[in-house]
Write a protein that holds these residues in place. Structure first.
Motif, PDB file in Angstrom:
ATOM      1  N   THR A  52       0.867  -1.171   0.000  1.00  0.00           N
ATOM      2  CA  THR A  52       0.000   0.000   0.000  1.00  0.00           C
ATOM      3  C   THR A  52       0.904   1.221   0.000  1.00  0.00           C
ATOM      4  O   THR A  52       1.706   1.389   0.920  1.00  0.00           O
ATOM      5  CB  THR A  52      -0.913   0.023   1.248  1.00  0.00           C
ATOM      6  N   ALA A  53       0.801   2.017  -1.041  1.00  0.00           N
ATOM      7  CA  ALA A  53       1.665   3.190  -1.172  1.00  0.00           C
ATOM      8  C   ALA A  53       0.989   4.199  -2.088  1.00  0.00           C
ATOM      9  O   ALA A  53       0.123   3.851  -2.885  1.00  0.00           O
ATOM     10  CB  ALA A  53       3.027   2.786  -1.737  1.00  0.00           C
ATOM     11  N   ASP A  54       1.398   5.442  -1.955  1.00  0.00           N
ATOM     12  CA  ASP A  54       0.826   6.517  -2.756  1.00  0.00           C
ATOM     13  C   ASP A  54       1.378   6.504  -4.174  1.00  0.00           C
ATOM     14  O   ASP A  54       2.538   6.161  -4.409  1.00  0.00           O
ATOM     15  CB  ASP A  54       1.154   7.878  -2.139  1.00  0.00           C
ATOM     16  N   VAL A  55       0.525   6.893  -5.110  1.00  0.00           N
ATOM     17  CA  VAL A  55       0.927   7.034  -6.510  1.00  0.00           C
ATOM     18  C   VAL A  55       0.237   8.269  -7.073  1.00  0.00           C
ATOM     19  O   VAL A  55      -0.897   8.575  -6.724  1.00  0.00           O
ATOM     20  CB  VAL A  55       0.587   5.764  -7.333  1.00  0.00           C
ATOM     21  N   ILE A  56       0.959   8.993  -7.900  1.00  0.00           N
ATOM     22  CA  ILE A  56       0.381  10.104  -8.652  1.00  0.00           C
ATOM     23  C   ILE A  56       0.417   9.690 -10.114  1.00  0.00           C
ATOM     24  O   ILE A  56       1.443   9.237 -10.620  1.00  0.00           O
ATOM     25  CB  ILE A  56       1.146  11.417  -8.437  1.00  0.00           C
ATOM     26  N   LEU A  57      -0.722   9.820 -10.784  1.00  0.00           N
ATOM     27  CA  LEU A  57      -0.859   9.459 -12.189  1.00  0.00           C
ATOM     28  C   LEU A  57      -0.991  10.740 -12.997  1.00  0.00           C
ATOM     29  O   LEU A  57      -1.725  11.647 -12.612  1.00  0.00           O
ATOM     30  CB  LEU A  57      -2.117   8.615 -12.398  1.00  0.00           C
ATOM     31  N   PHE A  58      -0.282  10.806 -14.115  1.00  0.00           N
ATOM     32  CA  PHE A  58      -0.337  11.955 -15.005  1.00  0.00           C
ATOM     33  C   PHE A  58      -0.770  11.470 -16.388  1.00  0.00           C
ATOM     34  O   PHE A  58      -0.125  10.587 -16.951  1.00  0.00           O
ATOM     35  CB  PHE A  58       1.034  12.632 -15.135  1.00  0.00           C
ATOM     36  N   SER A  59      -1.830  12.036 -16.926  1.00  0.00           N
ATOM     37  CA  SER A  59      -2.267  11.695 -18.276  1.00  0.00           C
ATOM     38  C   SER A  59      -1.269  12.292 -19.275  1.00  0.00           C
ATOM     39  O   SER A  59      -0.972  13.482 -19.221  1.00  0.00           O
ATOM     40  CB  SER A  59      -3.659  12.252 -18.556  1.00  0.00           C
ATOM     41  N   ILE A  60      -0.732  11.473 -20.158  1.00  0.00           N
ATOM     42  CA  ILE A  60       0.209  11.949 -21.165  1.00  0.00           C
ATOM     43  C   ILE A  60      -0.492  12.905 -22.133  1.00  0.00           C
ATOM     44  O   ILE A  60       0.067  13.919 -22.536  1.00  0.00           O
ATOM     45  CB  ILE A  60       0.827  10.762 -21.948  1.00  0.00           C
ATOM     46  N   LEU A  61      -1.741  12.607 -22.474  1.00  0.00           N
ATOM     47  CA  LEU A  61      -2.481  13.406 -23.444  1.00  0.00           C
ATOM     48  C   LEU A  61      -2.935  14.758 -22.889  1.00  0.00           C
ATOM     49  O   LEU A  61      -2.720  15.798 -23.503  1.00  0.00           O
ATOM     50  CB  LEU A  61      -3.692  12.617 -23.947  1.00  0.00           C
ATOM     51  N   THR A  62      -3.538  14.749 -21.693  1.00  0.00           N
ATOM     52  CA  THR A  62      -4.129  15.981 -21.155  1.00  0.00           C
ATOM     53  C   THR A  62      -3.269  16.683 -20.118  1.00  0.00           C
ATOM     54  O   THR A  62      -3.556  17.807 -19.738  1.00  0.00           O
ATOM     55  CB  THR A  62      -5.495  15.686 -20.510  1.00  0.00           C
ATOM     56  N   ARG A  63      -2.256  16.004 -19.601  1.00  0.00           N
ATOM     57  CA  ARG A  63      -1.387  16.529 -18.540  1.00  0.00           C
ATOM     58  C   ARG A  63      -2.108  16.689 -17.203  1.00  0.00           C
ATOM     59  O   ARG A  63      -1.598  17.296 -16.285  1.00  0.00           O
ATOM     60  CB  ARG A  63      -0.746  17.859 -18.930  1.00  0.00           C
ATOM     61  N   GLU A  64      -3.329  16.166 -17.091  1.00  0.00           N
ATOM     62  CA  GLU A  64      -4.053  16.195 -15.828  1.00  0.00           C
ATOM     63  C   GLU A  64      -3.462  15.150 -14.896  1.00  0.00           C
ATOM     64  O   GLU A  64      -2.924  14.136 -15.339  1.00  0.00           O
ATOM     65  CB  GLU A  64      -5.539  15.913 -16.056  1.00  0.00           C
ATOM     66  N   SER A  65      -3.586  15.378 -13.586  1.00  0.00           N
ATOM     67  CA  SER A  65      -3.058  14.426 -12.619  1.00  0.00           C
ATOM     68  C   SER A  65      -4.177  13.888 -11.738  1.00  0.00           C
ATOM     69  O   SER A  65      -5.238  14.496 -11.609  1.00  0.00           O
ATOM     70  CB  SER A  65      -1.973  15.075 -11.763  1.00  0.00           C
ATOM     71  N   ALA A  66      -3.931  12.732 -11.163  1.00  0.00           N
ATOM     72  CA  ALA A  66      -4.856  12.086 -10.238  1.00  0.00           C
ATOM     73  C   ALA A  66      -4.031  11.372  -9.182  1.00  0.00           C
ATOM     74  O   ALA A  66      -2.866  11.042  -9.408  1.00  0.00           O
ATOM     75  CB  ALA A  66      -5.758  11.102 -10.978  1.00  0.00           C
ATOM     76  N   GLU A  67      -4.640  11.150  -8.036  1.00  0.00           N
ATOM     77  CA  GLU A  67      -3.988  10.406  -6.962  1.00  0.00           C
ATOM     78  C   GLU A  67      -4.550   9.008  -6.902  1.00  0.00           C
ATOM     79  O   GLU A  67      -5.700   8.772  -7.272  1.00  0.00           O
ATOM     80  CB  GLU A  67      -4.212  11.108  -5.627  1.00  0.00           C
ATOM     81  N   GLY A  68      -3.720   8.091  -6.427  1.00  0.00           N
ATOM     82  CA  GLY A  68      -4.161   6.722  -6.268  1.00  0.00           C
ATOM     83  C   GLY A  68      -3.375   6.033  -5.173  1.00  0.00           C
ATOM     84  O   GLY A  68      -2.480   6.626  -4.566  1.00  0.00           O
ATOM     85  N   THR A  69      -3.727   4.777  -4.938  1.00  0.00           N
ATOM     86  CA  THR A  69      -3.052   3.959  -3.936  1.00  0.00           C
ATOM     87  C   THR A  69      -2.671   2.630  -4.573  1.00  0.00           C
ATOM     88  O   THR A  69      -3.533   1.951  -5.155  1.00  0.00           O
ATOM     89  CB  THR A  69      -3.977   3.705  -2.726  1.00  0.00           C
ATOM     90  N   LEU A  70      -1.396   2.266  -4.460  1.00  0.00           N
ATOM     91  CA  LEU A  70      -0.942   0.976  -4.986  1.00  0.00           C
ATOM     92  C   LEU A  70      -1.584  -0.155  -4.209  1.00  0.00           C
ATOM     93  O   LEU A  70      -1.776  -0.068  -3.000  1.00  0.00           O
ATOM     94  CB  LEU A  70       0.573   0.842  -4.866  1.00  0.00           C
ATOM     95  N   VAL A  71      -1.905  -1.232  -4.930  1.00  0.00           N
ATOM     96  CA  VAL A  71      -2.401  -2.465  -4.330  1.00  0.00           C
ATOM     97  C   VAL A  71      -1.298  -3.511  -4.397  1.00  0.00           C
ATOM     98  O   VAL A  71      -1.006  -4.189  -3.431  1.00  0.00           O
ATOM     99  CB  VAL A  71      -3.668  -2.966  -5.058  1.00  0.00           C
TER     100      VAL A  71
END
Length: 122
Positions: free
Chosen positions: A29-48
């Motif tokens: 369980t760990a933090d992850v930040i995702l960045f869309s290559i197309l839109t450059r928008e970011s989102a947060e998530g949690t590793l499983v």
């Protein structure tokens, strides 16, 4: 962003991938930040879980199959986060997605391999 990372130490068996390959996964369980290559928008998530080929994670954002992402993985250890320059969403079910690594710089691949070795999964 949540600031948590936990290595559960739970064994996670070989998991067949869509391409017929088997990879050992480490439950974490760990933090992850995702960045869309197309839109450059970011989102947060949690590793499983994580392997040398990709991750499974949870997120409140919607992603579609084959969507290209960059990732920043904060693993539970005293090392810098791992940056994945290019990855692709392989599947999405509910709030979970499976992401395959496409481009990982050598230094980040070494960090990932070191983490997996420390878990006894490489």
């Amino acid at each position: 962003m949540l600031n948590h990372s936990v290595f559960t130490g739970e064994p996670n068996p070989m998991v067949p991938m869509a391409h017929g390959r088997n990879v050992s996964r480490v439950t974490v369980t760990a933090d992850v930040i995702l960045f869309s290559i197309l839109t450059r928008e970011s989102a947060e998530g949690t590793l499983v879980d994580i392997s040398r080929k990709g991750v499974r994670l949870t997120t409140d954002q919607s992603f579609r199959r084959d969507q290209k992402l960059a990732l920043n993985l904060t693993l539970p250890w005293d090392k810098p986060p791992i940056d994945v320059l290019l990855a692709a969403v392989k599947w999405a079910r509910g709030n979970q997605i499976g992401v395959e690594f496409i481009d990982l710089e050598e230094d980040n691949q070494v960090l990932l391999n070191t983490f997996l070795q420390s878990c006894g999964k490489l």
